[in-house]
Enzyme design. Structure first.
Site, PDB file in Angstrom:
ATOM      1  N   GLU A 205      -1.495   1.061  -5.488  1.00 18.61           N
ATOM      2  CA  GLU A 205      -2.446   0.333  -5.108  1.00 18.61           C
ATOM      3  C   GLU A 205      -3.699  -0.073  -5.704  1.00 18.61           C
ATOM      4  O   GLU A 205      -4.821   0.265  -5.273  1.00 18.61           O
ATOM      5  CB  GLU A 205      -2.140   0.352  -3.581  1.00 18.61           C
ATOM      6  CG  GLU A 205      -0.738   0.166  -2.922  1.00 18.61           C
ATOM      7  CD  GLU A 205      -1.343   0.120  -1.240  1.00 18.61           C
ATOM      8  OE1 GLU A 205      -1.957   0.225  -1.132  1.00 18.61           O
ATOM      9  OE2 GLU A 205      -0.061  -0.754  -1.103  1.00 18.61           O
ATOM     10  N   GLU A 394       6.637   0.502  -1.258  1.00 20.12           N
ATOM     11  CA  GLU A 394       6.802   0.786  -0.097  1.00 20.12           C
ATOM     12  C   GLU A 394       7.043  -0.457   1.234  1.00 20.12           C
ATOM     13  O   GLU A 394       6.510  -1.736   0.458  1.00 20.12           O
ATOM     14  CB  GLU A 394       4.867   1.407   0.489  1.00 20.12           C
ATOM     15  CG  GLU A 394       4.298   2.656  -0.076  1.00 20.12           C
ATOM     16  CD  GLU A 394       3.088   2.634   0.099  1.00 20.12           C
ATOM     17  OE1 GLU A 394       2.414   1.925   0.885  1.00 20.12           O
ATOM     18  OE2 GLU A 394       2.498   3.354  -0.702  1.00 20.12           O
TER      19      GLU A 394
HETATM   20  C1  BGC Z   1      -0.762   2.616   1.382  1.00 17.49           C
HETATM   21  C2  BGC Z   1      -0.474   3.596   2.161  1.00 17.49           C
HETATM   22  C3  BGC Z   1      -1.202   3.386   3.577  1.00 17.49           C
HETATM   23  C4  BGC Z   1       0.135   2.206   3.851  1.00 17.49           C
HETATM   24  C5  BGC Z   1       0.291   1.609   5.023  1.00 17.49           C
HETATM   25  C6  BGC Z   1      -0.019   1.350   1.562  1.00 17.49           C
HETATM   26  O1  BGC Z   1      -1.096   0.707   1.421  1.00 17.49           O
HETATM   27  O2  BGC Z   1      -0.278   2.746  -0.347  1.00 17.49           O
HETATM   28  O3  BGC Z   1      -1.336   4.718   2.108  1.00 17.49           O
HETATM   29  O4  BGC Z   1      -1.015   4.923   4.936  1.00 17.49           O
HETATM   30  O5  BGC Z   1       0.103   0.968   2.838  1.00 17.49           O
HETATM   31  O6  BGC Z   1      -1.719   0.966   5.619  1.00 17.49           O
END
Ligand code: BGC
Length: 489
Positions: A205, A394
């Site tokens: 990110e 993610e």
């Molecule tokens: C990040 C995580 C974060 C998640 C929720 C992502 O942008 O990689 O580290 O906890 O979002 O906010």
């Protein structure tokens, strides 16, 4: 519902009260996976990789153990006023000491893959070239434990915890020297772990830690630089990615798969007419021009350079060549829709519509609900950059979930969110979009950056006083999906 019937009356009339809406469904958390067939057409590809994800600073704790050096997040969290609840990642989930139990949790879900990140300052405490073998030992232990449990390790090299020494010595990502240091660190990891870690993500990110850390001052290192310097820092991260790809190929085992994980700006056609679909595709390329596109295309787009004007990053042709070193896959982190797009006659051909303030969101106000991004985003990415392998690195949500008096956690909003996003992802895979795996964020509640421990993203609840982990309803949901490799009807 007619106005003269209250919600409570409605529940009574419908017989819901008799069913005990508060607690009876809790048994779902214990219910074994059933043998009901999935509805036709709701399956994922047979070799789909199901995983879960975490990051070092958010879960490890043990901030000073075994020679680990300070990271920019240690310094940032210890300075007053940065973190909403005044907390730090000093202890977090104490995963450093509890990693064996945590691997057990991943196994319980049925995941065959786990995406974690390596803390650079554990391996190189002062960001220099002298390694700390005890730091590497931790990841050796973790990787061995994962493999012993049939779980493939997917390692991220940078999830925001830069060695503080590099911030002080070089100004962090303001300097191209940090990119070189990153490549050395990446090569070292590849040399020592790629016999067992087959998939490596360079950077997680860039689209978050650069604007938030260098522009808005919200994330570490808390800088508020002018746009030109922010753009230059982003360019250095792209360069770091490219140099790391080269270093991993040079020093890792042949066949090591390398890519990045990016919070791609998620664009969706406001109404899916052919014109708007084309416009959303253009928007995806242009609104990701500063990182993903320059990596995958080897050039900054004309529109990006025109928009940046005098603030455009300074770069050489050689750097663009390094930045665009071929990758094996692209990881996409998808949470919220960022632009609903319609076609426009003005170049480059799209208009992002304003978001009404009533747009629904999850517990975190920024987390707008847009399941359709799980379909459009990988579809556009595959088409624009001709990708053959995409991972959703993610996806997940916060929830105000609480432990009920019966000890269970009914995070129905998370289940709703996951079900809807996964349905759209399944639609994408069914249409042949090359998404090869999905990593749910996150395995367990953890340190949620500026929000501290107030926002919970885990499918396992963590009691931060006792470190007890408890599966939530969403853990059951995810286990069922993995077991069936499908969404149930
Ligand atoms: C990040 C995580 C974060 C998640 C929720 C992502 O942008 O990689 O580290 O906890 O979002 O906010």
């Amino acid at each position: 519902m007619p106005n003269d019937v209250s919600r409570r009356d409605f529940a009574r009339l419908a017989g819901l009260a008799a069913l005990g809406t508060g607690g009876a469904t809790a048994t779902a958390q214990e219910r074994p996976v059933t043998n009901e067939p999935a509805a036709p057409g709701r399956h994922f590809p047979h070799d789909f990789v199901w995983g879960t994800a975490t990051s070092s600073y958010q879960i490890e704790g043990a901030a000073r153990a075994d020679g680990r050096g300070p990271s920019i997040w240690d310094v940032f969290t210890h300075a007053p006023g940065h973190i909403e609840d005044g907390s730090t990642g000093d202890v977090a989930c104490d995963h450093y000491h509890r990693y064996k139990d945590d691997v057990g949790l991943i196994k319980e879900l049925g995941c065959k893959a786990y995406r974690f990140s390596i803390a650079w300052p554990r391996l190189f405490p002062d960001g220099g070239s002298t390694p700390n073998p005890k730091g590497l030992d931790f990841y050796n232990r973790l990787v061995d434990e994962l493999l012993a449990n049939g779980i493939a390790p997917y390692a991220t090299l940078y999830h925001w915890d830069l060695p503080q020494a590099l911030q002080e010595r070089l100004g962090g990502w303001r300097s191209a020297e940090t990119a070189k240091a990153f490549a050395d660190y990446a090569g070292y990891v590849a040399e020592h772990l790629s016999d067992r870690v087959k998939t490596i993500f360079t950077v997680n990110e860039c689209g978050r830690f650069i604007p938030f850390g260098y522009g808005l001052g919200i994330d570490a290192p808390g800088l508020k630089l002018p746009q030109g310097e922010v753009n230059q820092a982003r360019h250095h991260v792209a360069l770091a990615h490219g140099l790391a790809v080269q270093a991993i190929r040079a020093r890792g085992r042949a066949g090591t798969q390398v890519g990045m994980a990016e919070n791609i700006t998620a664009c969706v056609p406001a109404i899916d007419t052919p014109e708007n679909i084309r416009a959303a595709e253009i928007a995806t390329r242009e609104l990701n021009a500063g990182f993903l596109n320059v990596i995958l295309e080897g050039r900054y787009t004309d529109a990006f350079l025109a928009w940046a004007g005098k603030d455009a990053p300074k770069f050489t042709a050689d750097e663009l060549k390094i930045i665009s070193a071929p990758v094996d896959f692209v990881g996409l982190n998808i949470y919220a829709p960022q632009a609903y797009v319609v076609a426009s006659d003005n170049a480059p051909g799209f208009q992002a519509l304003p978001m009404p303030s009533s747009f629904p969101h999850m517990s975190s106000p920024w987390l707008l609900v847009g399941p359709e991004i799980a379909y459009w985003v990988p579809r556009f990415a595959a088409k624009i950059w001709d990708l053959k392998t995409i991972y959703i690195t993610e996806n997940g949500t916060s929830s105000d979930d609480k432990v009920s008096p019966d000890g269970k956690i009914h995070d129905l909003d998370r289940v709703m969110y996951l079900r809807n996003y996964l349905a759209q992802l399944q639609r994408a895979t069914a249409e042949g979009v090359p998404v090869k795996g999905y990593f749910l964020w996150s395995l367990m509640d953890n340190f949620e950056w500026v929000f501290g421990y107030r926002q919970r993203f885990g499918v396992y609840h963590v009691d931060f006083d006792t470190q007890a982990r408890t599966p939530k309803l969403s853990a059951s949901f995810y286990r069922h999906v993995i077991e069936k490799n499908a969404l149930l009807a």
